[in-house]
Design a protein around this motif. Sequence first.
Motif, PDB file in Angstrom:
ATOM      1  N   UNK A  37       0.847  -1.193   0.000  1.00  9.02           N
ATOM      2  CA  UNK A  37       0.000   0.000   0.000  1.00  9.02           C
ATOM      3  C   UNK A  37       0.881   1.240   0.000  1.00  9.02           C
ATOM      4  N   UNK A  38       0.616   2.113  -0.945  1.00  9.37           N
ATOM      5  CA  UNK A  38       1.297   3.413  -0.990  1.00  9.37           C
ATOM      6  C   UNK A  38       0.466   4.398  -0.178  1.00  9.37           C
ATOM      7  N   UNK A  39       0.976   4.769   0.968  1.00 10.07           N
ATOM      8  CA  UNK A  39       0.231   5.681   1.847  1.00 10.07           C
ATOM      9  C   UNK A  39       0.247   7.084   1.234  1.00 10.07           C
ATOM     10  N   UNK A  40      -0.910   7.726   1.098  1.00  4.04           N
ATOM     11  CA  UNK A  40      -0.968   9.030   0.419  1.00  4.04           C
ATOM     12  C   UNK A  40      -0.166  10.106   1.142  1.00  4.04           C
ATOM     13  N   UNK A  41       0.246  11.114   0.395  1.00  2.71           N
ATOM     14  CA  UNK A  41       0.884  12.283   0.969  1.00  2.71           C
ATOM     15  C   UNK A  41      -0.107  13.077   1.817  1.00  2.71           C
ATOM     16  N   UNK A  42       0.439  13.988   2.619  1.00  4.88           N
ATOM     17  CA  UNK A  42      -0.402  14.747   3.545  1.00  4.88           C
ATOM     18  C   UNK A  42      -1.313  15.717   2.786  1.00  4.88           C
ATOM     19  N   UNK A  43      -0.735  16.589   1.971  1.00  3.16           N
ATOM     20  CA  UNK A  43      -1.566  17.509   1.193  1.00  3.16           C
ATOM     21  C   UNK A  43      -2.568  16.750   0.320  1.00  3.16           C
ATOM     22  N   UNK A  44      -2.108  15.720  -0.429  1.00  4.76           N
ATOM     23  CA  UNK A  44      -3.060  15.019  -1.293  1.00  4.76           C
ATOM     24  C   UNK A  44      -4.254  14.437  -0.529  1.00  4.76           C
ATOM     25  N   UNK A  45      -4.025  14.013   0.717  1.00  2.88           N
ATOM     26  CA  UNK A  45      -5.155  13.494   1.490  1.00  2.88           C
ATOM     27  C   UNK A  45      -6.187  14.586   1.744  1.00  2.88           C
ATOM     28  N   UNK A  46      -5.728  15.727   2.240  1.00  3.73           N
ATOM     29  CA  UNK A  46      -6.661  16.813   2.548  1.00  3.73           C
ATOM     30  C   UNK A  46      -7.359  17.329   1.294  1.00  3.73           C
ATOM     31  N   UNK A  47      -6.620  17.415   0.212  1.00  2.00           N
ATOM     32  CA  UNK A  47      -7.174  17.990  -1.018  1.00  2.00           C
ATOM     33  C   UNK A  47      -8.140  17.014  -1.694  1.00  2.00           C
ATOM     34  N   UNK A  48      -7.727  15.757  -1.814  1.00  2.00           N
ATOM     35  CA  UNK A  48      -8.593  14.796  -2.503  1.00  2.00           C
ATOM     36  C   UNK A  48      -9.916  14.598  -1.772  1.00  2.00           C
ATOM     37  N   UNK A  49      -9.839  14.430  -0.445  1.00  2.00           N
ATOM     38  CA  UNK A  49     -11.082  14.175   0.287  1.00  2.00           C
ATOM     39  C   UNK A  49     -12.075  15.321   0.098  1.00  2.00           C
ATOM     40  N   UNK A  50     -11.555  16.542   0.054  1.00  2.00           N
ATOM     41  CA  UNK A  50     -12.453  17.681  -0.088  1.00  2.00           C
ATOM     42  C   UNK A  50     -13.070  17.816  -1.469  1.00  2.00           C
ATOM     43  N   UNK A  51     -12.336  17.452  -2.500  1.00  2.00           N
ATOM     44  CA  UNK A  51     -12.869  17.566  -3.870  1.00  2.00           C
ATOM     45  C   UNK A  51     -13.704  16.345  -4.269  1.00  2.00           C
ATOM     46  N   UNK A  52     -13.519  15.246  -3.570  1.00  2.00           N
ATOM     47  CA  UNK A  52     -14.051  13.959  -4.012  1.00  2.00           C
ATOM     48  C   UNK A  52     -15.529  13.977  -4.419  1.00  2.00           C
ATOM     49  N   UNK A  53     -16.419  14.407  -3.516  1.00  2.00           N
ATOM     50  CA  UNK A  53     -17.843  14.341  -3.893  1.00  2.00           C
ATOM     51  C   UNK A  53     -18.161  15.219  -5.100  1.00  2.00           C
ATOM     52  N   UNK A  54     -17.465  16.330  -5.229  1.00  2.00           N
ATOM     53  CA  UNK A  54     -17.739  17.235  -6.344  1.00  2.00           C
ATOM     54  C   UNK A  54     -17.349  16.604  -7.673  1.00  2.00           C
ATOM     55  N   UNK A  55     -16.199  15.943  -7.683  1.00  2.00           N
ATOM     56  CA  UNK A  55     -15.706  15.370  -8.936  1.00  2.00           C
ATOM     57  C   UNK A  55     -16.426  14.063  -9.269  1.00  2.00           C
ATOM     58  N   UNK A  56     -16.623  13.235  -8.260  1.00  2.00           N
ATOM     59  CA  UNK A  56     -17.342  11.986  -8.511  1.00  2.00           C
ATOM     60  C   UNK A  56     -18.739  12.272  -9.065  1.00  2.00           C
TER      61      UNK A  56
END
Lengths: 345, 345, 345, 345
Positions: free
Chosen positions: C144-163
């Motif tokens: 498992x490649x553990x995500x970076x810190x910024x990418x975690x915060x950024x992806x989780x926030x954009x996720x519902x909008x993009x999905x």
Amino acid sequence: MIKVGIVGGTGYTGVELLRILAVHPEVKVSCITSRSEAGMPVADMYPNLRGHYDLAFSEPDATVLKACDLVFFATPHGVAMRMVPELMAAGVRVVDLSADFRLKDLDVWASWYGMRHESAEWAAKAVYGLPEIARSVIRESQLVANPGCYPTAVQLGFLPLLEGGLVDPTRLIADAKSGASGAGRQGKIGMLHGEVGESFKAYGASGHRHLPEIRQGLAGAAGQDVGVTFVPHLVPMIRGIEATLYAELNNPTDFDRLQSLFEERFREEPFVDVMPFGSHPETRSVRGANQCRMALHRQEQSNVVIVSSVIDNLVKGAAGQAVQNMNIMFGLAETLGLEAPALLP
Amino acid sequence: MIKVGIVGGTGYTGVELLRILAVHPEVKVSCITSRSEAGMPVADMYPNLRGHYDLAFSEPDATVLKACDLVFFATPHGVAMRMVPELMAAGVRVVDLSADFRLKDLDVWASWYGMRHESAEWAAKAVYGLPEIARSVIRESQLVANPGCYPTAVQLGFLPLLEGGLVDPTRLIADAKSGASGAGRQGKIGMLHGEVGESFKAYGASGHRHLPEIRQGLAGAAGQDVGVTFVPHLVPMIRGIEATLYAELNNPTDFDRLQSLFEERFREEPFVDVMPFGSHPETRSVRGANQCRMALHRQEQSNVVIVSSVIDNLVKGAAGQAVQNMNIMFGLAETLGLEAPALLP
Amino acid sequence: MIKVGIVGGTGYTGVELLRILAVHPEVKVSCITSRSEAGMPVADMYPNLRGHYDLAFSEPDATVLKACDLVFFATPHGVAMRMVPELMAAGVRVVDLSADFRLKDLDVWASWYGMRHESAEWAAKAVYGLPEIARSVIRESQLVANPGCYPTAVQLGFLPLLEGGLVDPTRLIADAKSGASGAGRQGKIGMLHGEVGESFKAYGASGHRHLPEIRQGLAGAAGQDVGVTFVPHLVPMIRGIEATLYAELNNPTDFDRLQSLFEERFREEPFVDVMPFGSHPETRSVRGANQCRMALHRQEQSNVVIVSSVIDNLVKGAAGQAVQNMNIMFGLAETLGLEAPALLP
Amino acid sequence: MIKVGIVGGTGYTGVELLRILAVHPEVKVSCITSRSEAGMPVADMYPNLRGHYDLAFSEPDATVLKACDLVFFATPHGVAMRMVPELMAAGVRVVDLSADFRLKDLDVWASWYGMRHESAEWAAKAVYGLPEIARSVIRESQLVANPGCYPTAVQLGFLPLLEGGLVDPTRLIADAKSGASGAGRQGKIGMLHGEVGESFKAYGASGHRHLPEIRQGLAGAAGQDVGVTFVPHLVPMIRGIEATLYAELNNPTDFDRLQSLFEERFREEPFVDVMPFGSHPETRSVRGANQCRMALHRQEQSNVVIVSSVIDNLVKGAAGQAVQNMNIMFGLAETLGLEAPALLP
């Protein structure tokens, strides 16, 4: 205009000298040296100086330095003692902000700094530059040893008590606290924001290099050897030293005259402010300013005098005091270039 | 000497005015008012001013204020608009650091500040005091509305882009961050050290009072209405604002000339510093100084211009800019009293 | 009990793993390696662990690591990619907290990390360990490649909008801010307390290594390439990331259903907390906790969605998420050992 | 499960109790009172508790409190002394985190707290809850007075010296430093981030309410009256107390056995950690943890013992120690719910 050189200008005392001298009306900084950063404009390393200096760091060059009226050393210990004799011979005046010329006992110096002192002659001739006790000799001196930051805060606070012989000189305690800039600007893990922030600790509690300097200074004021315990602490802030000083009054009735004694002692001092009895000086009240503020306290049923004394370690504890010494040495108004109030908040 | 009065001097902008004016060679502060602290020496509230002022806070007194050449208002909104007309009639000049005269649309003002504006006449006549766009009218003005802190950082950074018509004015984003002094000096739980320290958050993200001021200013620069999203954040530090600005370049080839465009725009500005392309301005590089520093960035495969702009919210964002405006109004050198470099570290 | 090894344990993610695992009921840390500190007890370097571990740092030893059930890599990039293949062959499972296996495009990886990737096979097989999008594949994964810190915060926030395909994926902006621990525990001058304290700045604004990782993740969510501008900033605090995200809604009427969309998307997620519309998440509300908290905002007359998302960079942004991944991989309750609330204040 | 009530839960000790109890396996918090915030969910005021508590603050209600097994008071002084007698009569056990039951001499109490004590009976019966000296009586007690934060750090550090009669008990000095959370969560201007940040000062140097508590405790350990000077200071951080203690050794040869004396004294104490001689405990090493760490120092040519002692003022100095006392009172493992390591960095 006084032509000034700075040796070793990349550290925090170096940039602080540049900040202060940028608005000093009688000074022209003609060179600032750094072996490691030679060629780099000072304003690239210190963007607060953009627009104030065109100067770049240069390799130390004896010819250039000997053409200065005054050279400040803002170097680690061991540098000034090697370069000073040549400058002295050339008639240049020097204010050394490092520890090289502060101690008169060179065996003590050697044991704390881990090397043999190389200029016994100038160590003997150097004047310890605490203007509040040595103004008149500073004026005539060619070489001034600028006091350490902790020693400045501690000595000024104890001075009236010891000069007046009011306290037991064998039982002095100085509990001192400093911001992180006191450790300089080197890449030490222990000084990272992640290590220093949101934490507090003592350090050097078993012995710190400023202890012998404090001991020497207090002995001078007391006219006898003193017993002093000095513990420094690291505060999660950048600038500022607070020293809380404890001494036992020989005669408890003297409490009534302590405040006026302190006020009297420092009445003519432009950079020492005795606050009302029971005040609590804050380090921020001297941030960026060449000031020492202090106040006295007494607890009920106690004959312990408490003095709280604050300075900015980079100003009255280093670069500001160095400029104050320069002003004295060159016959200028002592406060020239040092008039601005502290930055608060 | 300019005889200056300060109304509402107990807050952070008040003490900052006093700090700056303490070393201004052409100013004499003749009164500083505070209803709540009348009678208290300013140096008791702000110990950094000990030795610099004998002044005490006084009740606001129209007679005294009318004898001033210039009055600064460092009051909450709603105060200046009531007192200014009388001072105008008396021929006194005013720099208002509050929000009362910043917006031209008084309906917008009323909706954001929750009260009806009481001086439509002077709201119309007031000059918005951003010297970089309005120097010549400031010079002739009797009433200057000193810009807000965020609007100063944001407008200066967007200015060359909008004036040049280089970006889509409907898609501007200003993500701004401020130290805690921006919230003033009132006993709010949310601004305690225990609440602000070691934490970071957005606030006012759904709408902040500086949004209409920014919108008005940017529209002026663009010559048309703009669409701007502005989100302020609270940084666990005392002073400083950084604004990261995002705009879409209409023509990506314009990237090549952006740096020179910015340098050209601000070449004559003493208080705006365009750093090299790709630099990262730090708020500490302007701490205590009346400076805005900015730099441009571009990310690969992107036509988004990024501008990072920093000021000290209490200086170029408040008291320093007010003194700059005063200098302009009285025909002094614009930099008088504002020359000292920032305090770094 | 799961037998755990940690490679590269002297940094902040290493000590954070030890802190979390100290109270994990199903884990036994059997070795922790460090070339530079081999022999030093971990509790000597990290006194918070005194009484919790008898372990000392040891030289990396393949035999010892191959005897583990799981190995965490808390190393600089370039280490895991060399050691992982041997561990895979031995049947050991790995969670890599470094960047080695995060990017699928190894040319992109090479260009950002300045070296050739040495394990194309495992880069292809590795699972990007953001449990909120990949829980089921993580469960079955050996690497498992553990995500970076910024990418975690950024992806989780954009996720519902993009999905949900609700926003323009070519115009995403992520303005992110991090505490100083994100830079690791190395003696860099730029990360000294004297440099970081009381200041704020952007960094990496022209391009940061987390940009391609964010781009890859958001493209996955959007099902197409995205255009994203990402600017990180340094906050004078130790822990915490806040990301303020901006996106343009395709259909402004969708604002009405955004909040329920977000709540729905994360309803079953133990470590994502959607706060009420218009809230301002604080980084301190997740300090020391494996949580992401987020909230939505809209400004009047605007079709820009604003999301503020906070995590602790060392926990949900590193060690906590790694333990969450371990829990998933070993069929434990996903929250095991991660239940304690954040430390506030 | 122990049914717990908390009176006065909106302050920092209240939220800290909730944080600790959230993961305590034997406790159910059944009510938490606040007059001012009645009706507000605790997780709205303290977002770190979102997902951990459904509870809302409620008006204090004697019936509800009397149905608890244990009530914690986290109130300002003067509240517990009025409510405790009724709870005692109902058989409820109480741990009072306020100062109401700490002092045995009620005249002294009245003079420092500015009001008459209203429950002499329970002041006499209350046990001073420092487990390291009173574990066995705490176990049997119905009412435990939880020690103050400074007194905990100071007493633990002096304890072995005074119990062993090794130092002059009339010359004790305790120079203590605390983070800002010690001042509580009230909207005082002096505790704003803008006032506390980047500054350091002494406060209460002429006399602080913890002085009589320290004096009482040290006298108990020494078996005689003591002379102690106690000066607290405010550190620009949130959590943590460091106390540097100074005492004169009666017999300098005792220096050789001090370290083993301290280690012996605290060998069985789960929450006191004697570090190696010459160490410097950091407050961050106990952040969030119910620990006191201490170390001894000696300076050359001196018979002054120096002890540096650190705690988290909200944990071992308040809520953690209260839970430790609860564990003892209810016959649980003393460390239950208090096992997690400190949060570092």
